[in-house]
Design a protein around this motif. Structure first.
Motif, PDB file in Angstrom:
ATOM      1  N   ILE A   1       6.968  -7.609  -0.070  1.00 35.91           N
ATOM      2  CA  ILE A   1       7.440  -6.119  -0.104  1.00 35.91           C
ATOM      3  C   ILE A   1       8.557  -5.805   0.027  1.00 35.91           C
ATOM      4  O   ILE A   1       9.381  -7.035   0.218  1.00 35.91           O
ATOM      5  CB  ILE A   1       6.903  -5.923   1.512  1.00 35.91           C
ATOM      6  CG1 ILE A   1       5.052  -6.491   1.831  1.00 35.91           C
ATOM      7  CG2 ILE A   1       7.267  -4.486   2.082  1.00 35.91           C
ATOM      8  CD1 ILE A   1       5.095  -7.064   3.295  1.00 35.91           C
TER       9      ILE A   1
ATOM     10  N   ILE B   1       4.597  -1.889  -3.685  1.00 32.21           N
ATOM     11  CA  ILE B   1       3.857  -1.738  -2.634  1.00 32.21           C
ATOM     12  C   ILE B   1       3.028  -3.728  -2.201  1.00 32.21           C
ATOM     13  O   ILE B   1       2.624  -3.879  -2.907  1.00 32.21           O
ATOM     14  CB  ILE B   1       2.672  -1.093  -2.804  1.00 32.21           C
ATOM     15  CG1 ILE B   1       3.431   0.478  -3.490  1.00 32.21           C
ATOM     16  CG2 ILE B   1       1.658  -1.026  -2.034  1.00 32.21           C
ATOM     17  CD1 ILE B   1       1.766   1.486  -4.591  1.00 32.21           C
ATOM     18  N   GLY B   2       3.769  -3.843  -0.939  1.00 33.93           N
ATOM     19  CA  GLY B   2       3.012  -5.287  -0.718  1.00 33.93           C
ATOM     20  C   GLY B   2       2.410  -5.199   0.178  1.00 33.93           C
ATOM     21  O   GLY B   2       1.079  -4.510   0.381  1.00 33.93           O
ATOM     22  N   GLU B   3       1.335  -6.464   0.512  1.00 36.30           N
ATOM     23  CA  GLU B   3       0.669  -6.881   1.238  1.00 36.30           C
ATOM     24  C   GLU B   3       0.126  -7.695   2.252  1.00 36.30           C
ATOM     25  O   GLU B   3       1.030  -8.512   2.094  1.00 36.30           O
ATOM     26  CB  GLU B   3      -0.294  -7.249  -0.011  1.00 36.30           C
ATOM     27  CG  GLU B   3      -2.366  -7.485   1.112  1.00 36.30           C
ATOM     28  CD  GLU B   3      -2.793  -7.587   0.156  1.00 36.30           C
ATOM     29  OE1 GLU B   3      -3.592  -7.380  -0.914  1.00 36.30           O
ATOM     30  OE2 GLU B   3      -3.189  -8.890  -0.918  1.00 36.30           O
TER      31      GLU B   3
ATOM     32  N   ALA C   1      -6.595  -7.170   4.057  1.00 36.09           N
ATOM     33  CA  ALA C   1      -5.358  -6.451   3.635  1.00 36.09           C
ATOM     34  C   ALA C   1      -5.741  -5.855   3.757  1.00 36.09           C
ATOM     35  O   ALA C   1      -6.154  -4.932   3.800  1.00 36.09           O
ATOM     36  CB  ALA C   1      -5.884  -7.616   2.200  1.00 36.09           C
ATOM     37  N   PHE C   2      -3.986  -5.219   3.762  1.00 34.04           N
ATOM     38  CA  PHE C   2      -3.614  -3.618   4.258  1.00 34.04           C
ATOM     39  C   PHE C   2      -1.901  -3.764   2.919  1.00 34.04           C
ATOM     40  O   PHE C   2      -1.590  -4.780   2.604  1.00 34.04           O
ATOM     41  CB  PHE C   2      -2.711  -3.557   5.689  1.00 34.04           C
ATOM     42  CG  PHE C   2      -3.886  -3.831   6.908  1.00 34.04           C
ATOM     43  CD1 PHE C   2      -4.778  -2.025   6.449  1.00 34.04           C
ATOM     44  CD2 PHE C   2      -4.560  -4.608   7.176  1.00 34.04           C
ATOM     45  CE1 PHE C   2      -5.441  -2.249   7.772  1.00 34.04           C
ATOM     46  CE2 PHE C   2      -6.024  -4.686   7.982  1.00 34.04           C
ATOM     47  CZ  PHE C   2      -5.533  -4.135   8.282  1.00 34.04           C
ATOM     48  N   TYR C   3      -1.941  -2.201   2.710  1.00 37.60           N
ATOM     49  CA  TYR C   3      -0.658  -2.000   1.324  1.00 37.60           C
ATOM     50  C   TYR C   3      -0.408  -2.415   2.611  1.00 37.60           C
ATOM     51  O   TYR C   3       0.152  -2.106   4.056  1.00 37.60           O
ATOM     52  CB  TYR C   3      -1.181  -0.911   1.194  1.00 37.60           C
ATOM     53  CG  TYR C   3      -1.810  -1.023   0.120  1.00 37.60           C
ATOM     54  CD1 TYR C   3      -1.822  -2.010  -1.041  1.00 37.60           C
ATOM     55  CD2 TYR C   3      -2.957   0.057   0.171  1.00 37.60           C
ATOM     56  CE1 TYR C   3      -2.949  -1.203  -2.164  1.00 37.60           C
ATOM     57  CE2 TYR C   3      -3.829   0.355  -0.411  1.00 37.60           C
ATOM     58  CZ  TYR C   3      -3.508  -0.450  -1.792  1.00 37.60           C
ATOM     59  OH  TYR C   3      -4.763  -0.641  -2.533  1.00 37.60           O
ATOM     60  N   ALA C   4       1.265  -2.926   2.604  1.00 29.91           N
ATOM     61  CA  ALA C   4       2.827  -2.597   2.746  1.00 29.91           C
ATOM     62  C   ALA C   4       3.997  -2.480   3.235  1.00 29.91           C
ATOM     63  O   ALA C   4       4.141  -2.488   1.844  1.00 29.91           O
ATOM     64  CB  ALA C   4       2.352  -4.486   4.404  1.00 29.91           C
ATOM     65  N   TYR C   5       4.704  -2.291   3.534  1.00 30.57           N
ATOM     66  CA  TYR C   5       5.988  -1.455   3.011  1.00 30.57           C
ATOM     67  C   TYR C   5       7.053  -1.681   4.484  1.00 30.57           C
ATOM     68  O   TYR C   5       6.762  -2.064   5.499  1.00 30.57           O
ATOM     69  CB  TYR C   5       5.953   0.243   3.078  1.00 30.57           C
ATOM     70  CG  TYR C   5       5.366   0.641   1.815  1.00 30.57           C
ATOM     71  CD1 TYR C   5       6.039   0.721   1.218  1.00 30.57           C
ATOM     72  CD2 TYR C   5       3.967   1.289   2.293  1.00 30.57           C
ATOM     73  CE1 TYR C   5       5.086   1.710  -0.006  1.00 30.57           C
ATOM     74  CE2 TYR C   5       3.374   1.756   1.562  1.00 30.57           C
ATOM     75  CZ  TYR C   5       4.070   1.895  -0.362  1.00 30.57           C
ATOM     76  OH  TYR C   5       3.155   2.632  -1.295  1.00 30.57           O
TER      77      TYR C   5
ATOM     78  N   ARG D   1      -5.176   2.471   5.266  1.00 33.06           N
ATOM     79  CA  ARG D   1      -5.100   1.065   5.137  1.00 33.06           C
ATOM     80  C   ARG D   1      -3.235   1.061   4.752  1.00 33.06           C
ATOM     81  O   ARG D   1      -2.775  -0.266   3.904  1.00 33.06           O
ATOM     82  CB  ARG D   1      -6.267   0.177   3.774  1.00 33.06           C
ATOM     83  CG  ARG D   1      -7.081   0.267   4.127  1.00 33.06           C
ATOM     84  CD  ARG D   1      -8.275  -0.556   3.202  1.00 33.06           C
ATOM     85  NE  ARG D   1      -8.101  -1.892   2.762  1.00 33.06           N
ATOM     86  CZ  ARG D   1      -8.510  -2.595   4.184  1.00 33.06           C
ATOM     87  NH1 ARG D   1      -8.975  -1.358   5.348  1.00 33.06           N
ATOM     88  NH2 ARG D   1      -8.706  -3.347   4.972  1.00 33.06           N
ATOM     89  N   THR D   2      -2.936   1.465   5.265  1.00 33.21           N
ATOM     90  CA  THR D   2      -1.277   1.399   4.638  1.00 33.21           C
ATOM     91  C   THR D   2      -0.883   1.132   6.407  1.00 33.21           C
ATOM     92  O   THR D   2      -0.528   1.566   7.355  1.00 33.21           O
ATOM     93  CB  THR D   2      -0.462   2.661   4.509  1.00 33.21           C
ATOM     94  OG1 THR D   2      -1.235   2.908   3.144  1.00 33.21           O
ATOM     95  CG2 THR D   2       1.009   2.163   4.124  1.00 33.21           C
TER      96      THR D   2
ATOM     97  N   TYR E   1       3.592  -0.570   8.311  1.00 32.81           N
ATOM     98  CA  TYR E   1       4.574  -0.544   7.629  1.00 32.81           C
ATOM     99  C   TYR E   1       5.153  -1.279   8.965  1.00 32.81           C
ATOM    100  O   TYR E   1       4.660  -1.761   9.725  1.00 32.81           O
ATOM    101  CB  TYR E   1       5.887   0.965   8.881  1.00 32.81           C
ATOM    102  CG  TYR E   1       5.432   1.819   7.291  1.00 32.81           C
ATOM    103  CD1 TYR E   1       6.611   2.371   6.069  1.00 32.81           C
ATOM    104  CD2 TYR E   1       3.988   2.917   7.470  1.00 32.81           C
ATOM    105  CE1 TYR E   1       5.936   3.093   4.996  1.00 32.81           C
ATOM    106  CE2 TYR E   1       4.049   3.846   6.557  1.00 32.81           C
ATOM    107  CZ  TYR E   1       4.718   3.543   5.166  1.00 32.81           C
ATOM    108  OH  TYR E   1       4.250   5.057   4.320  1.00 32.81           O
TER     109      TYR E   1
END
Length: 69
Positions: free
Chosen positions: A12, A17-19, A30-34, A57-58, A60
Motif C-alpha cells: 500500500i 492500489i494495495g490489498e 481481501a479488500f483494496y486498500a489505500y 471493497r475499499t 483506508y
C-alpha cells in the motif's frame, strides 16, 4: 469495517492500489486498500487499522499501534 485490524498482502502506498486481508463473517476476505494520509507506505505483512470504508471493497488504513505502547 472501520476499526478492524488487518494484514497487508499487497503493498500500500502513494499511487498504488494495495490489498489487505480482514476478518469478515467468520472468514477472511481481501479488500483494496489505500493509506489514510495518502503518503505512507505499508509493505506486505504489516498490521494495519481500518479508519475509513467505501462500498463495495475499499478501505483506508493506518499503521496498527497496540494500546499501552
Amino acid at each position: 469495517m472501520i476499526g478492524s485490524r488487518g494484514r497487508v498482502t499487497g503493498t500500500i502506498g502513494p499511487g498504488l492500489i494495495g490489498e489487505v486481508l480482514l476478518a469478515v463473517r467468520g472468514g477472511t476476505e481481501a479488500f483494496y486498500a489505500y493509506p489514510a494520509n495518502g503518503e505512507e507506505r505499508f509493505e506486505q505483512g504489516t498490521q494495519v487499522l481500518v479508519v475509513d470504508f467505501e462500498e463495495p471493497r475499499t478501505v483506508y488504513v493506518e499503521r496498527w499501534q497496540p494500546l499501552g505502547r
